[in-house]
Design a protein around this motif. Structure first.
Motif, PDB file in Angstrom:
ATOM      1  N   ASP A   1       0.847  -1.195   0.000  1.00  0.00           N
ATOM      2  CA  ASP A   1       0.000   0.000   0.000  1.00  0.00           C
ATOM      3  C   ASP A   1       0.885   1.248   0.000  1.00  0.00           C
ATOM      4  OD1 ASP A   1      -2.071   1.762   0.155  1.00  0.00           O
ATOM      5  OD2 ASP A   1      -2.727   1.189   2.167  1.00  0.00           O
TER       6      ASP A   1
ATOM      7  N   HIS B   1       1.973   2.839  -6.205  1.00  0.00           N
ATOM      8  CA  HIS B   1       1.260   1.704  -6.784  1.00  0.00           C
ATOM      9  C   HIS B   1      -0.177   2.047  -7.198  1.00  0.00           C
ATOM     10  CE1 HIS B   1       4.194  -1.216  -4.610  1.00  0.00           C
ATOM     11  NE2 HIS B   1       4.580  -0.969  -5.846  1.00  0.00           N
ATOM     12  N   GLU B   2      -0.512   3.320  -7.205  1.00  0.00           N
ATOM     13  CA  GLU B   2      -1.899   3.701  -7.527  1.00  0.00           C
ATOM     14  C   GLU B   2      -2.325   3.188  -8.906  1.00  0.00           C
ATOM     15  OE1 GLU B   2      -4.731   7.712  -7.935  1.00  0.00           O
ATOM     16  OE2 GLU B   2      -2.617   7.895  -7.343  1.00  0.00           O
ATOM     17  N   LYS B   3      -1.469   3.372  -9.908  1.00  0.00           N
ATOM     18  CA  LYS B   3      -1.795   2.924 -11.268  1.00  0.00           C
ATOM     19  C   LYS B   3      -1.905   1.401 -11.311  1.00  0.00           C
ATOM     20  CE  LYS B   3      -0.151   3.368 -16.075  1.00  0.00           C
ATOM     21  NZ  LYS B   3       0.171   1.960 -16.382  1.00  0.00           N
TER      22      LYS B   3
ATOM     23  N   ILE C   1      -2.660  -0.669  -8.895  1.00  0.00           N
ATOM     24  CA  ILE C   1      -3.866  -1.092  -8.183  1.00  0.00           C
ATOM     25  C   ILE C   1      -5.103  -0.924  -9.071  1.00  0.00           C
ATOM     26  CG2 ILE C   1      -5.396  -0.495  -6.264  1.00  0.00           C
ATOM     27  CD1 ILE C   1      -2.786   0.162  -4.680  1.00  0.00           C
ATOM     28  N   ASN C   2      -5.189   0.203  -9.739  1.00  0.00           N
ATOM     29  CA  ASN C   2      -6.336   0.442 -10.617  1.00  0.00           C
ATOM     30  C   ASN C   2      -6.379  -0.569 -11.764  1.00  0.00           C
ATOM     31  OD1 ASN C   2      -7.212   2.647  -9.122  1.00  0.00           O
ATOM     32  ND2 ASN C   2      -6.049   4.127 -10.337  1.00  0.00           N
ATOM     33  N   GLU C   3      -5.215  -0.907 -12.308  1.00  0.00           N
ATOM     34  CA  GLU C   3      -5.173  -1.862 -13.415  1.00  0.00           C
ATOM     35  C   GLU C   3      -5.555  -3.268 -12.958  1.00  0.00           C
ATOM     36  OE1 GLU C   3      -1.215  -1.413 -14.913  1.00  0.00           O
ATOM     37  OE2 GLU C   3      -1.768   0.228 -16.259  1.00  0.00           O
TER      38      GLU C   3
ATOM     39  N   ARG D   1      -7.553  -3.967 -10.374  1.00  0.00           N
ATOM     40  CA  ARG D   1      -8.990  -3.924 -10.093  1.00  0.00           C
ATOM     41  C   ARG D   1      -9.822  -3.943 -11.359  1.00  0.00           C
ATOM     42  NH1 ARG D   1      -8.532   0.508  -5.166  1.00  0.00           N
ATOM     43  NH2 ARG D   1      -8.264  -1.033  -3.475  1.00  0.00           N
ATOM     44  N   ALA D   2      -9.305  -3.343 -12.421  1.00  0.00           N
ATOM     45  CA  ALA D   2     -10.032  -3.318 -13.691  1.00  0.00           C
ATOM     46  C   ALA D   2     -10.222  -4.719 -14.269  1.00  0.00           C
ATOM     47  CB  ALA D   2      -9.300  -2.432 -14.694  1.00  0.00           C
ATOM     48  N   THR D   3      -9.339  -5.660 -13.893  1.00  0.00           N
ATOM     49  CA  THR D   3      -9.472  -7.041 -14.399  1.00  0.00           C
ATOM     50  C   THR D   3     -10.511  -7.831 -13.620  1.00  0.00           C
ATOM     51  OG1 THR D   3      -7.815  -8.050 -12.916  1.00  0.00           O
ATOM     52  CG2 THR D   3      -7.008  -7.004 -14.952  1.00  0.00           C
TER      53      THR D   3
END
Length: 328
Positions: free
Chosen positions: A169, A173-175, A177-179, A181-183
């Protein structure tokens, strides 16, 4: 590595875990780390080996001992007896904040090999992806996150939504994490302890299917040593973002800063021993338990040469004639 030496190394991580567990929850991360370091140093001084620390406490931790290049073991005392040369990588307390706050997954860790069996990694960050045996060869550090998630799901015969990926955390790592979650895959964010998470990814039943993101390079070598014993895989690349980083690589003989390291690049040894003991309860190891007649520890000890993986549940009894052994 001889069996006797691996048992000695197990005692090192056990005693380090006991020492820092006494500081658990006191809010003193430096004190917790120092307790583990001093215990490890003291225990290793009695082992019949000519040991060299190749990965130790970096300047980030401002630790007092176990620095890179330090000599440990009975060989330090020049006894005249020929002792085995051993390279050692240590993380005396992975998760100093976890121990200081009483949070899960703090462990004491040590890996050893014959001379040259562990990469002398600089104290920099590394991009990493870690998977278990079933997913070896399925992932690529340069592939899109969605492709790696899809490949892991296919190898494990699971839906992407059933996967759990561990990520530190951190704002960086924001990008990522979003990628993820998108999967549709699920994420377990952790404050510290990517080494423990990396080992968990290679052990069935822990609920961890992969680890992704950027963490310490020394921890990457320790994970690789464990994965050699567990048949898992790590792919990693050093993060070089400042001129002084490049200078440090050159001093350590690393010529290609963009190289993608595989598991055997990070831990090429043929006689690797890996040992870890839980300090606080975690996914893989239970924490140290103090009870009236002694102390209970839970450890993992692995040897590459004879493919042994042992979980060791040990009781360290008080020296009294009326001491009783507990079954559970």
């Amino acid at each position: 590595m001889e069996i006797q030496l691996s048992l000695e190394l197990l005692r090192v991580v056990e005693q380090a875990a006991i020492s820092c567990a006494r500081t658990m929850g006191l809010g003193d991360r430096h004190g917790s780390d120092q307790a583990a370091v001093e215990s490890m140093r003291k225990m290793m001084d009695h082992i019949p080996m000519d040991g060299t620390i190749v990965i130790g406490e970096g300047e980030r931790d401002e630790a007092p001992m176990l620095f890179i290049g330090e000599k440990v073991g009975l060989g330090v005392h020049n006894t005249g007896v020929q002792l085995p040369a051993v390279d050692i990588a240590v993380d005396p307390l992975e998760g100093t904040n976890l121990c200081a706050t009483g949070a899960p997954n703090a462990i004491t860790v040590l890996a050893a090999s014959e001379k040259g069996g562990l990469l002398h990694a600089p104290d920099l960050y590394m991009e990493k992806i870690v998977v278990g045996p079933t997913c070896k060869g399925a992932v690529d550090l340069d592939a899109p996150v969605a492709d790696n998630i899809r490949a892991i799901a296919r190898r494990l015969n699971r839906d992407k939504e059933d996967l759990v990926v561990v990520v530190l955390d951190r704002p960086r790592h924001e990008k990522l994490i979003n990628e993820i979650r998108a999967t549709g895959a699920r994420i377990r964010l952790i404050g510290d302890g990517d080494l423990s998470a990396g080992i968990s990814a290679a052990v069935l039943g822990t609920g961890v299917h992969a680890v992704m993101g950027t963490g310490g390079a020394p921890e990457g070598v320790l994970v690789a040593a464990a994965l050699r014993c567990l048949n898992g895989e790590i792919l990693a690349r050093l993060v070089v973002s400042k001129p002084e980083h490049q200078e440090r690589l050159e001093k350590m003989g690393i010529k290609d800063p963009k190289r993608v390291y595989e598991t055997e690049d990070l831990a090429p040894g043929k006689q690797i021993v890996f040992a870890a003991t839980g300090v606080t309860d975690g996914n893989l190891l239970r924490g140290v338990n103090f009870f009236g007649d002694g102390i209970r520890t839970h450890s993992l000890i692995m040897r590459l040469d004879d493919r042994q993986v042992r979980f060791v549940d040990a009781m360290h009894l008080e020296k009294r004639p009326d001491v009783k052994v507990r079954f559970n």
